[in-house]
Design an enzyme around this catalytic site. Structure first.
Site, PDB file in Angstrom:
ATOM      1  N   GLU A  87      11.206  18.167   1.111  1.00 45.42           N
ATOM      2  CA  GLU A  87      11.417  19.569   1.382  1.00 45.42           C
ATOM      3  C   GLU A  87      12.775  19.815   2.021  1.00 45.42           C
ATOM      4  OE1 GLU A  87       7.265  20.748   1.695  1.00 45.42           O
ATOM      5  OE2 GLU A  87       7.945  21.683   3.539  1.00 45.42           O
ATOM      6  N   ARG A  96       4.456  25.383   0.263  1.00 50.13           N
ATOM      7  CA  ARG A  96       4.376  24.489  -0.894  1.00 50.13           C
ATOM      8  C   ARG A  96       3.614  25.081  -2.071  1.00 50.13           C
ATOM      9  NH1 ARG A  96       3.153  18.486   1.743  1.00 50.13           N
ATOM     10  NH2 ARG A  96       5.171  18.314   2.778  1.00 50.13           N
ATOM     11  N   HIS A 123      -0.149  15.583  -4.960  1.00 50.24           N
ATOM     12  CA  HIS A 123       0.424  14.908  -3.798  1.00 50.24           C
ATOM     13  C   HIS A 123      -0.635  14.336  -2.863  1.00 50.24           C
ATOM     14  CE1 HIS A 123       3.376  13.876  -0.856  1.00 50.24           C
ATOM     15  NE2 HIS A 123       2.995  14.777   0.022  1.00 50.24           N
ATOM     16  N   GLU A 170      -7.048   8.660   3.538  1.00 53.02           N
ATOM     17  CA  GLU A 170      -7.061   9.695   2.511  1.00 53.02           C
ATOM     18  C   GLU A 170      -8.364   9.686   1.707  1.00 53.02           C
ATOM     19  OE1 GLU A 170      -3.345  10.149   0.433  1.00 53.02           O
ATOM     20  OE2 GLU A 170      -4.268  11.406  -1.110  1.00 53.02           O
ATOM     21  N   LEU A 185       8.898  11.901  -5.014  1.00 54.82           N
ATOM     22  CA  LEU A 185       9.024  13.083  -4.184  1.00 54.82           C
ATOM     23  C   LEU A 185      10.471  13.353  -3.777  1.00 54.82           C
ATOM     24  CD1 LEU A 185       7.022  14.981  -2.545  1.00 54.82           C
ATOM     25  CD2 LEU A 185       7.532  13.498  -0.639  1.00 54.82           C
ATOM     26  N   GLN A 240      -3.582  18.942  -2.910  1.00 57.65           N
ATOM     27  CA  GLN A 240      -2.281  19.517  -2.611  1.00 57.65           C
ATOM     28  C   GLN A 240      -1.261  19.119  -3.676  1.00 57.65           C
ATOM     29  OE1 GLN A 240       0.153  18.197   0.991  1.00 57.65           O
ATOM     30  NE2 GLN A 240      -0.439  20.264   1.573  1.00 57.65           N
ATOM     31  N   HIS A 277       2.799  19.155  -4.663  1.00 47.83           N
ATOM     32  CA  HIS A 277       4.113  19.280  -4.038  1.00 47.83           C
ATOM     33  C   HIS A 277       5.070  19.884  -5.054  1.00 47.83           C
ATOM     34  CE1 HIS A 277       7.674  18.398  -1.759  1.00 47.83           C
ATOM     35  NE2 HIS A 277       6.920  18.032  -0.740  1.00 47.83           N
ATOM     36  N   THR A 315       0.832   3.881   1.728  1.00 46.56           N
ATOM     37  CA  THR A 315       1.264   4.442   3.012  1.00 46.56           C
ATOM     38  C   THR A 315       2.771   4.262   3.164  1.00 46.56           C
ATOM     39  OG1 THR A 315      -0.877   4.059   4.066  1.00 46.56           O
ATOM     40  CG2 THR A 315       1.030   4.208   5.510  1.00 46.56           C
ATOM     41  N   SER A 360       0.829  -1.208   0.000  1.00 45.16           N
ATOM     42  CA  SER A 360       0.000   0.000   0.000  1.00 45.16           C
ATOM     43  C   SER A 360       0.863   1.258   0.000  1.00 45.16           C
ATOM     44  CB  SER A 360      -0.891   0.018   1.241  1.00 45.16           C
ATOM     45  OG  SER A 360      -1.644  -1.163   1.307  1.00 45.16           O
ATOM     46  N   ARG A 420      -3.440  20.468   3.734  1.00 44.58           N
ATOM     47  CA  ARG A 420      -2.977  19.536   4.766  1.00 44.58           C
ATOM     48  C   ARG A 420      -1.575  19.920   5.214  1.00 44.58           C
ATOM     49  NH1 ARG A 420       0.387  14.837   4.940  1.00 44.58           N
ATOM     50  NH2 ARG A 420       0.820  15.033   2.720  1.00 44.58           N
ATOM     51  N   PHE A 427       8.363  20.744  11.691  1.00 43.91           N
ATOM     52  CA  PHE A 427       7.809  20.520  10.357  1.00 43.91           C
ATOM     53  C   PHE A 427       7.066  21.771   9.938  1.00 43.91           C
ATOM     54  CE2 PHE A 427       6.293  16.893   7.569  1.00 43.91           C
ATOM     55  CZ  PHE A 427       7.529  16.292   7.492  1.00 43.91           C
ATOM     56  N   LEU A 473      -0.639  10.818   8.330  1.00 41.47           N
ATOM     57  CA  LEU A 473      -0.414   9.517   8.969  1.00 41.47           C
ATOM     58  C   LEU A 473      -1.172   9.393  10.301  1.00 41.47           C
ATOM     59  CD1 LEU A 473       3.345   8.896   8.067  1.00 41.47           C
ATOM     60  CD2 LEU A 473       1.316   7.926   6.993  1.00 41.47           C
ATOM     61  N   ASN A 528       0.422  15.342   9.001  1.00 41.41           N
ATOM     62  CA  ASN A 528      -0.908  15.188   9.596  1.00 41.41           C
ATOM     63  C   ASN A 528      -1.714  14.052   8.976  1.00 41.41           C
ATOM     64  OD1 ASN A 528      -1.149  16.822  11.788  1.00 41.41           O
ATOM     65  ND2 ASN A 528      -2.384  18.415  10.793  1.00 41.41           N
ATOM     66  N   GLU A 542       7.406   9.749   3.813  1.00 42.21           N
ATOM     67  CA  GLU A 542       8.775   9.878   4.293  1.00 42.21           C
ATOM     68  C   GLU A 542       8.846  10.626   5.620  1.00 42.21           C
ATOM     69  OE1 GLU A 542      10.799  11.823   1.077  1.00 42.21           O
ATOM     70  OE2 GLU A 542      10.266  10.231  -0.335  1.00 42.21           O
ATOM     71  N   ASP A 597     -10.716   4.606  -6.006  1.00 40.01           N
ATOM     72  CA  ASP A 597     -11.809   3.626  -6.096  1.00 40.01           C
ATOM     73  C   ASP A 597     -12.846   3.822  -4.995  1.00 40.01           C
ATOM     74  OD1 ASP A 597     -10.399   2.535  -8.163  1.00 40.01           O
ATOM     75  OD2 ASP A 597      -9.665   0.801  -7.032  1.00 40.01           O
TER      76      ASP A 597
HETATM   77  C1  LIG Z   1       5.242  10.335  -1.367  1.00 43.08           C
HETATM   78  C2  LIG Z   1       4.327  10.619  -0.223  1.00 43.08           C
HETATM   79  C3  LIG Z   1       4.846  11.078   0.984  1.00 43.08           C
HETATM   80  C4  LIG Z   1       4.005  11.333   2.064  1.00 43.08           C
HETATM   81  N1  LIG Z   1       4.557  11.746   3.235  1.00 43.08           N
HETATM   82  C5  LIG Z   1       3.757  11.920   4.315  1.00 43.08           C
HETATM   83  C6  LIG Z   1       4.302  12.276   5.580  1.00 43.08           C
HETATM   84  O1  LIG Z   1       5.503  12.423   5.726  1.00 43.08           O
HETATM   85  N2  LIG Z   1       3.492  12.430   6.629  1.00 43.08           N
HETATM   86  C7  LIG Z   1       2.142  12.252   6.520  1.00 43.08           C
HETATM   87  O2  LIG Z   1       1.470  12.386   7.515  1.00 43.08           O
HETATM   88  N3  LIG Z   1       1.588  11.904   5.336  1.00 43.08           N
HETATM   89  C8  LIG Z   1       2.358  11.737   4.227  1.00 43.08           C
HETATM   90  N4  LIG Z   1       1.786  11.393   3.029  1.00 43.08           N
HETATM   91  C9  LIG Z   1       0.353  11.147   2.953  1.00 43.08           C
HETATM   92  C10 LIG Z   1      -0.020   9.771   3.491  1.00 43.08           C
HETATM   93  O3  LIG Z   1       1.036   8.896   3.324  1.00 43.08           O
HETATM   94  C11 LIG Z   1      -1.238   9.168   2.806  1.00 43.08           C
HETATM   95  O4  LIG Z   1      -2.261  10.058   2.811  1.00 43.08           O
HETATM   96  C12 LIG Z   1      -1.711   7.916   3.523  1.00 43.08           C
HETATM   97  O5  LIG Z   1      -0.661   7.010   3.618  1.00 43.08           O
HETATM   98  C13 LIG Z   1      -2.883   7.242   2.878  1.00 43.08           C
HETATM   99  O6  LIG Z   1      -3.146   6.033   3.574  1.00 43.08           O
HETATM  100  P1  LIG Z   1      -4.426   5.182   3.321  1.00 43.08           P
HETATM  101  O7  LIG Z   1      -4.418   4.064   4.298  1.00 43.08           O
HETATM  102  O8  LIG Z   1      -5.613   6.049   3.296  1.00 43.08           O
HETATM  103  O9  LIG Z   1      -4.253   4.624   1.853  1.00 43.08           O
HETATM  104  P2  LIG Z   1      -3.152   3.688   1.165  1.00 43.08           P
HETATM  105  O10 LIG Z   1      -2.001   3.438   2.024  1.00 43.08           O
HETATM  106  O11 LIG Z   1      -2.935   4.230  -0.183  1.00 43.08           O
HETATM  107  O12 LIG Z   1      -3.894   2.307   1.050  1.00 43.08           O
HETATM  108  C14 LIG Z   1      -4.943   2.077   0.143  1.00 43.08           C
HETATM  109  C15 LIG Z   1      -5.331   0.645   0.252  1.00 43.08           C
HETATM  110  O13 LIG Z   1      -6.553   0.430  -0.404  1.00 43.08           O
HETATM  111  C16 LIG Z   1      -6.479  -0.670  -1.252  1.00 43.08           C
HETATM  112  N5  LIG Z   1      -7.424  -0.458  -2.333  1.00 43.08           N
HETATM  113  C17 LIG Z   1      -7.569   0.634  -3.121  1.00 43.08           C
HETATM  114  N6  LIG Z   1      -8.575   0.452  -3.976  1.00 43.08           N
HETATM  115  C18 LIG Z   1      -9.090  -0.774  -3.732  1.00 43.08           C
HETATM  116  C19 LIG Z   1     -10.156  -1.529  -4.299  1.00 43.08           C
HETATM  117  N7  LIG Z   1     -10.891  -1.065  -5.288  1.00 43.08           N
HETATM  118  N8  LIG Z   1     -10.388  -2.763  -3.809  1.00 43.08           N
HETATM  119  C20 LIG Z   1      -9.637  -3.267  -2.797  1.00 43.08           C
HETATM  120  N9  LIG Z   1      -8.649  -2.584  -2.230  1.00 43.08           N
HETATM  121  C21 LIG Z   1      -8.380  -1.357  -2.690  1.00 43.08           C
HETATM  122  C22 LIG Z   1      -5.040  -0.745  -1.659  1.00 43.08           C
HETATM  123  O14 LIG Z   1      -4.695  -2.061  -1.971  1.00 43.08           O
HETATM  124  C23 LIG Z   1      -4.344  -0.285  -0.392  1.00 43.08           C
HETATM  125  O15 LIG Z   1      -4.146  -1.395   0.453  1.00 43.08           O
HETATM  126  C24 LIG Z   1       2.617  11.148   1.933  1.00 43.08           C
HETATM  127  C25 LIG Z   1       2.091  10.703   0.736  1.00 43.08           C
HETATM  128  C26 LIG Z   1       2.926  10.445  -0.346  1.00 43.08           C
HETATM  129  C27 LIG Z   1       2.334   9.981  -1.627  1.00 43.08           C
END
Ligand SMILES: Cc1cc2nc3c(=O)[nH]c(=O)nc-3n(C[C@H](O)[C@H](O)[C@H](O)COP(=O)(O)OP(=O)(O)OC[C@H]3O[C@@H](n4cnc5c(N)ncnc54)[C@H](O)[C@@H]3O)c2cc1C
Ligand code: HEM
Ligand code: SF4
Ligand code: F3S
Ligand code: FES
Lengths: 295, 608, 121, 139
Positions: B248, B281, B346, B370, B245, B233, B235, B42, B40, B381, B113, B387, B385, B46, B214
């Site tokens: 910063e 940003r 981003h 998200e 990425l 947002q 980046h 997540t 995933s 954001r 931060f 995570l 914030n 970083e 989705d």
């Molecule tokens: C490069 C980068 C750096 C970041 N750095 C930071 C940071 O330093 N600090 C911070 O707080 N945030 C940061 N963020 C933001 C944060 O990481 C994300 O917002 C967060 O991880 C999203 O987590 P999530 O569990 O919602 O989704 P995800 O981790 O994206 O998980 C989505 C899950 O849903 C599943 N899924 C999706 N669609 C379907 C479907 N149709 N059927 C079944 N399963 C499905 C996928 O398999 C996956 O398991 C960063 C984001 C990015 C991209």
């Protein structure tokens, strides 16, 4: 160019010639599509002619699909892909899929070497597709699924066995005791964190396991990634002595650390530069020390 | 058909946390995810995780920073809950063994931060998300939580009632990617959507290829309103060819941005005369794009980020991983040459409307992470914030779905909470091309759980069958069209003209999509099919973003409008809400809640 | 999962002995080679010469230990190699006993030979 | 448990290219180990000729043991085999030392270099001792 697409195109054209009269929406769509495809084909040819060898790269990609006729016998397809600076193996595969053959199948997601989906066997070595610059490789680039795993389709292998091995080492933090206060953390020295740091980087890509001869010969061998996982916890001082004993018991089983013959290929292919052999060796010593106590 | 008490769709940080929480309540919970959990996105995060842990810090300072960062578009009950729960959640992670970076005394380190008034960002090296994801997956393994991995959820099974608020979600339908089998997943207590971001609506993003929105699209079509979708947002420093990425930190250490004329444009063109490269940003992202638009971009595409003057020693000491990223993903040696960078999508602040307990207006349907919009981030954001949001709201949704007694939510959900009808005039009809074409999750007369599930499964079988059997164009073209117009027109700069163009392009793409078909006839690992279905979701989400952007005639947080250059507090302290409305999207507004239980927030000018 | 690793055979000790014998063998094997190919040319070996050397207690003891450790090291090495090749179950046991017996016979015969060479007993 | 999917020649072809220093070292060590055990058994068999030697013939140098040994040494092929044995033993020793270092966790980063060093050193030692082995009287 993949021969397969062309075949399919000619087939559909033939279909249409037999039923030209009725204009259903479907026909219209097909006609539009054919027109577009013809245009694209022409454009692609023009593009390809203008591309001299410097600007293209040839991929030889392993193809297999148990269900589709013509793919049941594994074969290699050639794709010629325009090259640009910074292009990775994964970029090239995506290009080939989106432009030439949408059935080309491979796992990928993050494009930045953290999800561990796209470990492939490229020019005779396990590599992460997204982390491998094409400019570093010899042309043609030969791309196969990871060896020693069952191939599901094209470049996709069955990872179940790998996951089983990972889970066999009880890969979860399980401290003898944690602070009662929900806001009080367990202390850990910086040195201890440094010690386990590299081992925590594993992204479960399976490259190491696929490269290990011993794992190939012995399906029950835990394999470098799982042993590294065990190391990550066994060496974490927060867990406590009891748990460490249990962990050592797991890894010093017959199919555990002793199987490793220090071939180092795991360490060499690991995209996260984890010193796997070193960790395995340290656990062997740890296990011996542990056994000595009971002599 | 599979049956569980709680079904969690998605196994990133939010999904895993929700599943563990539900398991703690004794519910039989299963994770259904299209990627194996550790794949995933997540894992890509970083920077770090914000939580008020230390003596001099407190939850209300964190809440205050978050509200200010949101540019007063966040809801106080969400923000307060978040800031209060975050410390316990972070320590919980530590108890689960997460390898946080440490201080000399063995305590968890915290660093400063952007936008935070106190250094409250906990982190684990430069790979915080990776460790968070793996730590939680490990805990899920420990608890023996069932995981259906590589099962793609295509549709929610929702009863057929006219008013979305009367609807009940009884489960979902998923497609086993490996075997091609389609199955119903019955959820006795609730379905939690945790499908992550929607970056693939843009062609240049830091998000994974699997982040296709989705969950948003499925919930949207099932009748849950989308909230503040225009808030995206961007980046400023991502690598041009992949969107990877570049943190910063490079600018923090003194990295300099140059245009093609080798001008230090942040100063020389007056974008940020005081802060230069270190401006926030959105400011930097807009400056970069202006340079490119005015013909001063390198190769007409990007600008250069130079850190060579920092010296090899300092770079190796503090920015080593940046060297690897530039080398591995762009083929550039940061010690020898400047690194190309450009703004990239981003994060999506908006999403599925939920309350503090993760509930949507449909009974039994939850969202977290998200995908969801409790409205914590509002218009912008803060780094670090997202995570803790996964943890706090993932856990709350999990607990609630599993039946734990929780405080009644203060945030009202559902179209009936609408206070103001919306006014947006799209140049073309948005929504489904043909509203009766089975796009609506709730169709047929089914209300009884089993029947609902069966009819949804049948519908999805048909859909897959049709896609595979028919002839047509490849989805990749449609997806590329959508991504292109989104990046051209709904990017950092938004003009009325551009947004309208985007809507027209999206309409055209929708029409094209009517013609898509899957060329690969195989039922084995047919990624062509999965991507084709995803493209449909991308379309719905992209359109929602654009509609919201067209409606919001002001400049707030990440949302910039050429014609409306100021924040309009009298008029616009409200959320843009979009209801799918059986294929004919309807816009309305919902007031922002600035009064919390303990505190009321006064909108102030956002300056750092 | 964990259950198919519940073998009682923990290789730890054999592994350690393999290393310990190796360390011993480094010295002795090198010494052996030097003595019987370079100091005394192999072609010039006679029973009397051998007898003279073997009748010193320390030399005799070293050679006998050489025999035992080399046998253990070699036989255990072969066994490990076979097991690593995926030998299991009754086949594995058969190999284990065969190698064990072969090793034992070698040591017995070697001891007889060495006794024949010495005047110590 | 999954069995490796057989990709026939494709698989074999790829595998060879993939062999790295550590793998070659493993193969060589195995091979030399086996040769050494083999030799150990033969060696004891040959030495068994010393059982039952009577003092008189020993004095005369006509006993079975002495004559077998010198008889063997008089064959050129045996001399060559001995050189081979030396090579095998030297490599096994040197690589054995390398492996022992690896076991102790010493110098793991240069494991490939130490393998190449073992090879080179083995070669050098063998070449240097050829005169001694092939020299000496052949009778
Ligand atoms: C490069 C980068 C750096 C970041 N750095 C930071 C940071 O330093 N600090 C911070 O707080 N945030 C940061 N963020 C933001 C944060 O990481 C994300 O917002 C967060 O991880 C999203 O987590 P999530 O569990 O919602 O989704 P995800 O981790 O994206 O998980 C989505 C899950 O849903 C599943 N899924 C999706 N669609 C379907 C479907 N149709 N059927 C079944 N399963 C499905 C996928 O398999 C996956 O398991 C960063 C984001 C990015 C991209
Ligand atoms: C002289 C010094 C020697 C050293 C330093 C040495 C070292 C080693 C080491 C470390 C191993 C273990 C390899 C592993 O398990 O990974 C090994 C294996 C082995 N050794 Fe030796 N050894 C020596 C002499 C001998 C002798 C005299 C013999 C013959 C009797 C011998 C026969 C073997 C065999 C058969 C193996 C197993 C090879 C395999 O894995 O297939 N060794 N040696
Ligand atoms: S140890 Fe390295 S090679 Fe092995 S699975 Fe983990 S990251 Fe991949
Ligand atoms: S490749 Fe295999 S043998 Fe050991 S050092 Fe690595 S696990
Ligand atoms: S795509 Fe995620 S590791 Fe390569």
């Amino acid at each position: 160019m993949s021969t397969q697409i062309e075949q399919q195109e000619t087939e559909t054209e033939a279909d249409e010639e037999t039923e030209p009269e009725v204009e259903s929406p479907g026909d219209r769509r097909r006609a539009q599509r054919d027109e577009r495809q013809a245009q694209e084909q022409a454009q692609r040819e023009v593009e390809e002619e203008t591309l001299d060898d410097e600007d293209t790269i040839t991929l030889k990609v392993f193809r297999y699909d148990p269900e589709v006729e013509g793919k049941q016998e594994p074969r290699f397809d050639d794709f010629r892909v325009p090259f640009h600076k910074g292009m990775t193996i994964l970029d090239a595969l995506i290009y080939a899929r989106d432009h030439y053959d949408s059935s080309l199948t491979f796992r990928h997601s993050c494009r930045q070497a953290v999800c561990g989906s796209d470990a492939l066997f490229v020019n005779g070595r396990q590599r992460l597709g997204c982390k491998t610059q094409i400019s570093e490789l010899e042309d043609p680039v030969r791309i196969e699924p990871l060896p020693h795993q069952e191939v599901v389709k094209d470049l996709v292998v069955d990872m179940e066995h790998f996951y089983d091995q990972m889970e066999a080492v009880e890969p979860y933090f399980d401290a003898d005791e944690t602070p009662d206060d929900k806001l009080e953390e367990q202390r850990q020295t910086r040195e201890n964190r440094e010690k386990v740091k590299m081992s925590t980087r594993c992204i479960w890509c399976g490259a190491c396991m696929s490269s290990c001869n011993i794992a190939a010969g012995d399906n029950e061998y835990l394999g470098p990634a799982a042993i590294n996982k065990a190391y990550r916890f066994a060496m974490d001082e927060r867990e406590g002595e009891n748990r460490k004993q249990e962990r050592l018991r797991i890894i010093e089983q017959e199919h555990g650390v002793w199987r490793c013959q220090t071939q180092f290929s795991c360490t060499e292919v690991c995209p996260k530069d984890i010193p796997l052999t070193e960790h395995i060796q340290e656990l062997k010593r740890e296990a011996v020390k542990n056994n000595l106590k009971f002599w | 058909m599979y049956e569980h008490d709680v079904i969690v769709v998605g196994a990133g940080g939010a999904g895993l946390r929700a599943a563990i929480a539900a398991d703690e309540e004794g519910a039989d919970v299963a994770l259904v995810t299209k990627l194996h959990p550790v794949r995933s996105h997540t894992g890509a995060a970083e920077g770090g995780i914000n939580a008020a842990l230390q003596e001099g810090d407190s939850w209300d300072l964190h809440a205050y920073d978050t509200m200010k960062g949101s540019d007063y578009l966040g809801d106080a009950p969400a923000i307060d809950t978040f800031a209060k729960d975050a410390p316990e959640e972070v320590i919980q992670l530590e108890h689960w063994g997460m390898p946080f970076s440490r201080e000399d005394d063995g305590r968890v380190s915290q660093r400063p931060f952007g936008g935070l008034s106190y250094p409250r960002t906990t982190y684990a090296g430069a790979e915080t998300g990776h460790h968070l994801l793996h730590t939680m997956y490990e805990q899920a393994v420990k608890r023996g939580i069932e995981v259906y991995d590589e099962w793609y959820v295509t549709q929610l099974a929702v009863t057929d009632h006219d008013d979305p608020e009367d609807r009940v979600c009884h489960g979902c339908v998923a497609y086993d990617i490996k075997s091609g089998e389609i199955q119903g997943f019955r959820a006795n207590n609730g379905v939690i959507l945790a499908t992550g971001g929607l970056g693939q609506a843009f062609d240049h993003t830091t998000n994974a290829v699997a982040n296709t929105g989705d969950g948003c699209a499925m919930a949207y079509r099932a009748g849950v309103p989308m909230e503040d979708m225009e808030m995206i947002q961007f980046h400023p420093t991502t690598l041009p060819s992949t969107g990877v990425l570049i943190s910063e930190g490079v600018r923090g250490e003194g990295g300099i941005l140059y245009n093609d004329d080798e001008e230090r444009f942040m100063f020389e063109h007056g974008y940020a005369n005081n802060e230069g490269e270190l401006a926030s940003r959105d400011v930097v992202a807009r400056a970069e794009l202006t340079e490119v638009n005015e013909g001063r971009g390198v190769e007409d595409e990007y600008v250069d980020l130079d850190m060579r003057h920092l010296g090899e020693e300092r770079i190796l000491d503090r920015l080593e991983n940046i060297l690897h990223l530039a080398e591995d993903f762009e083929g550039v040696d940061g010690l020898e040459e400047p690194m190309p960078v450009k703004p990239g999508q981003h994060y999506a602040m908006g999403g599925v409307e939920t309350d503090e307990n993760g509930e949507t207006c449909i009974d039994g349907l939850y969202a977290a992470g998200e995908t969801a919009c409790v409205s914590l981030h509002g218009a912008n954001r803060l780094g670090g914030n997202a995570l803790p949001e996964l943890l706090v709201f993932g856990a709350r949704a999990g607990h609630h779905a599993a039946g734990k007694d929780m405080k009644t939510a203060e945030i009202q959900t559902g179209p009936s909470a609408k206070s103001e009808p919306g006014d947006v005039e799209p140049p073309v009809e948005p929504g489904a091309i043909d509203a009766s074409s089975g796009d609506v999750a709730a169709d047929g007369a089914a209300v009884e759980p089993k029947a609902v599930l069966e009819s949804t499964v049948e519908q999805e079988r048909q859909r897959v069958e049709t896609l595979i059997e028919s002839d047509g164009i490849n989805h990749a073209e449609v997806r590329a069209d959508v991504q292109e117009t989104m990046t051209d027109n709904v990017n950092v700069f938004r003009t009325e003209e551009g947004l309208e163009k985007a809507l027209r392009d999206l309409r055209a793409a929708r029409k094209e999509y009517e013609n898509v078909a899957v060329e690969d006839p195989s039922r084995t690992y047919n990624t062509d099919l999965i991507h084709t279905i995803e493209t449909r979701n991308i379309l719905d989400v992209a359109e929602a973003i654009t509609l919201g952007a067209l409606a919001r005639e002001e400049f707030r947080g990440a949302h910039w409008r050429a014609e409306h250059q100021e924040r309009k507090d009298e008029e616009w302290i409200k959320h843009t809400m979009l209801a799918w409305n059986e294929g004919q999207p309807e816009l309305y507004y919902k007031p922002v809640i600035l009064e919390g239980d303990e505190e009321t927030y006064e909108p102030k000018v956002r300056s750092y | 999962m964990a259950q198919h690793y519940s073998s009682f055979d923990r290789g730890g000790r054999r592994w350690l002995f393999q290393r310990l014998t190796a360390v011993f063998l480094i010295g002795v094997l090198a010494f052996h080679f030097m003595l019987l190919h370079f100091v005394n040319h192999a072609a010039d070996i006679t029973f009397l010469g051998t007898q003279a050397r073997m009748s010193q207690v320390s030399y005799f003891a070293t050679m006998w230990l050489f025999l035992v450790t080399a046998t253990f090291h070699g036989v255990n090495g072969v066994y490990n190699a076979l097991v690593n090749q995926g030998l299991t179950g009754s086949q594995k046991n058969a190999v284990k006993y065969m190698l064990g017996i072969a090793g034992l016979l070698l040591v017995v015969q070697g001891t007889r030979v060495s006794l024949a060479m010495t005047t110590l007993v | 448990m999954s069995q490796s999917y057989n990709r026939g020649t494709v698989e074999d072809f790829g595998r060879w290219r993939e062999f790295t220093a550590g793998m070659w070292a493993w193969i060589f060590h195995k091979f030399t180990g086996w040769v050494l055990v083999g030799y150990l058994f033969t060696h004891i068999a040959v030495l068994s000729t010393s059982v039952g030697v009577d003092p008189a013939s020993a004095q005369a140098g006509t006993d079975l043991y002495t004559s077998t040994l010198s008889g063997l040494e008089s064959l050129l092929i045996v001399r060559f085999l001995e050189v081979g044995l030396l090579a095998v033993a030297v490599f096994h020793i040197l690589n054995g030392i390398r492996l022992l270092m690896v076991d102790l966790g010493v110098g793991l980063e240069s494991q490939d270099k130490s393998f190449y060093a073992s090879l080179v050193l083995t070669g050098a030692i063998v070449v240097a001792s050829v005169p001694t082995f092939l020299g000496g009287k052949l009778l």
